[in-house]
Every structure is written in structure tokens, then in C-alpha cells.
Design an enzyme around this catalytic site. Sequence first.
Site: not given
Ligand code: NDP
Ligand code: OXD
Length: 308
Positions: A223, A271
Amino acid sequence: MALLLIRQDGKTPQWLNAFKFQYTKIECYNFNEPHPKEKITMALVWKQPHGLLGQYENLKCVASMGAGVDFIFEDPSFHNGLLMTRVVDPLLITDMEEFVMAQIYAHMKGLYQYQIQQSKSHWQQNPYLRKKDITVGIMGMGVLGSATAKALVTQGFNVFGWSNSKKQIEGITTYEKEDLDLFLQQTNVLVCLLPLTPETNGILDLSLFSKLPKSAFIIHVARGPHLVREDLIQSIDQGHLSGAAIDVFPIEPLEENDPLWVHPNIYITPHCASISSPESVVAQIIVNYNRLMSNQPLLNQVDTAKGY
Ligand code: NDP
Ligand code: OXD
């Protein structure tokens, strides 16, 4: 009982069509067309106007059209009495794996530099990197981060992962929260796949970049507000980072006159790392809608106390 679609980027017809294609009997409405407010029990949202959710007294669940839910938490009309879900989808996962991999290969082979050379009709072979030269560090080892890490390992990359809680994944060295510095010291391609939360906002800053080895490369697909852009530009211009591929921005679309567009070592994409496919996602929304109506636990429910 009905479902409301709220998004403002012109893609609502695709989502409504996907519902029609599934032949569901669920009543679906576009938020900016006339609809019976009292019937709305579920809202399917992407960057909804703040405050709007408060107009639906029978609303029970807010479903993100993407994996991220930051924009729901930021809306003051979302409250803890509402359920929240997000997208976990096989297509979204493989699209992200492929995008990150494409950026890593482009970086290794210097493909972006050749584009610049082509624009000047300049023929010059440049040195390039091999897999043995690359250590990929993934921040955020959730659904997308861990799948991407595994896909990279399969391709023969050396991969590190960092997340809130420690993970056990074969072939990947994983670090938990307090080991961030150790993780960064060993990473020369840093991929950000963290959710946006108050804790991760601004995490990609000068102090973090300074802990990466010289010439490290950033792939930011999470993000916009994770990144302190002035710090990125400074780290690249001072020769510490070699460059960055940035897919996400605090304001999207990125403004036409934004200096990031023309920085020679910053590679912008709109994006598009992994775009939710309405056809693929709508099936899980229908399942969840039916679960909601029959008081069953929802799929892909977000822990609102955790914040992502
Ligand atoms: P998840 O919720 O499955 O994974 C998030 C990960 O981040 C987890 O491993 C979590 O740790 C870790 N995390 C959260 N907070 C912290 C912190 N403060 N310090 C260290 N680690 C942390 O999310 P997704 O993998 O499904 O998606 C991730 C992000 O990707 C979305 O939130 C979105 O913003 C972005 N995205 C972007 C897209 C694009 O097209 N550019 C498309 C889709 C998503 P733990 O496992 O221990 O909980
Ligand atoms: C998502 C994205 O969060 O598209 O899926 O960024």
C-alpha cells in the site's frame, strides 16, 4: 435481504455482471443507483466514500473486493458491530507471484535500463545479476507473501521472510518481528507485502533502507502509505539503493506531474500487481452471503481486533 456494491472507479458493471453470470438469486445493487436501503445486509466495497456505511441500519457485513482492508478500517462508519471479510483467492495469489517474479527478473537482467537505452537508440551491453547474487526478503508472510516466497524458492532463489509471528516454511529462512534488522542485513531485493496498519504505515523509510546492503532493490506491492517517498528518492540518489519498482501510491492514480514518474531508477506500475477477478471472487462472496443469512461462520473473515 440484499447486497450492495460500492466502488467508484468504473468497474462496478464488471462486478454486477459476474453476479449475473453465477445465476444467483441474490439481489445486488449499485450504491449510486436507487436501492432499498433497509434491505441491505452485506456491502461489497472497494474504497467506499467514508460515512456511507452508516446509512444502512440492517448492514451486517462489509466485504472487501480485494485482499487489503485498510480502507475499511479508515472509514469512521465502520464499527466493531459489523463483520469484515477480505479476498483470499487462488488467482490473486498466482498473479502476485508472477508479478513479483517478473520484477525480480527485470531487475536481475537490467531490462528497465535497456528500455531507457532504447529510447535513446543507445546500444550497450550492461553487467547483469544471477540468482546466486540475489537474496529476496519478503516483508509480510501472509497469504500472498508466503505463496510468493514458495514460488521463488521453486525457481531456485534464496528467500527470507519476515512477519509478526514466526513461520515454519520449508526452504525459507523466516524471521519474526524483533528480528527485522537481521532480516534486512541479508536482503538485497526487498518485497513489501504487508497490510497497511498504524504499525506498518511509513515502515519503508530511510532508517530501514540504511539497514539493507548497498545496491539493494525495492519491490513495493502493498500500500502507498508504507513508503516514505522522499526517503526512497534520497536513498537512491545517494547511491545506497539501486532502484525500486513501485505499484501502489497514497493517491491513485499517481498524479501526472509527480516526480516519481520520471525518476530514472524508479519503475512505476498502476496498482496492477494482482487485480481481483470479479468472476473468481464473486463465487466466494455468494457463499459468504448465504452463510451470513444462515448465521454460519464466514470464510476469510478479518480479525478486526488484529487490524488486518
Ligand atoms: P495477510 O493478512 O494474509 O498477511 C499479512 C502478513 O503481514 C502476515 O504475515 C502478518 O504477520 C504480517 N504483518 C502484519 N503486520 C505486521 C507487522 N507490524 N510487522 C510484521 N509483520 C506484519 O495479507 P495478504 O498476504 O493477503 O495481503 C498483503 C497485502 O498485499 C494486502 O494487505 C494488500 O495491501 C496488498 N495487496 C496488493 C495488491 C496489488 O495489486 N498491489 C493485490 C493484493 C494485495 P502474521 O502472519 O504473523 O499475522
Ligand atoms: C487488494 C489490492 O488489496 O488489489 O486486493 O490491492
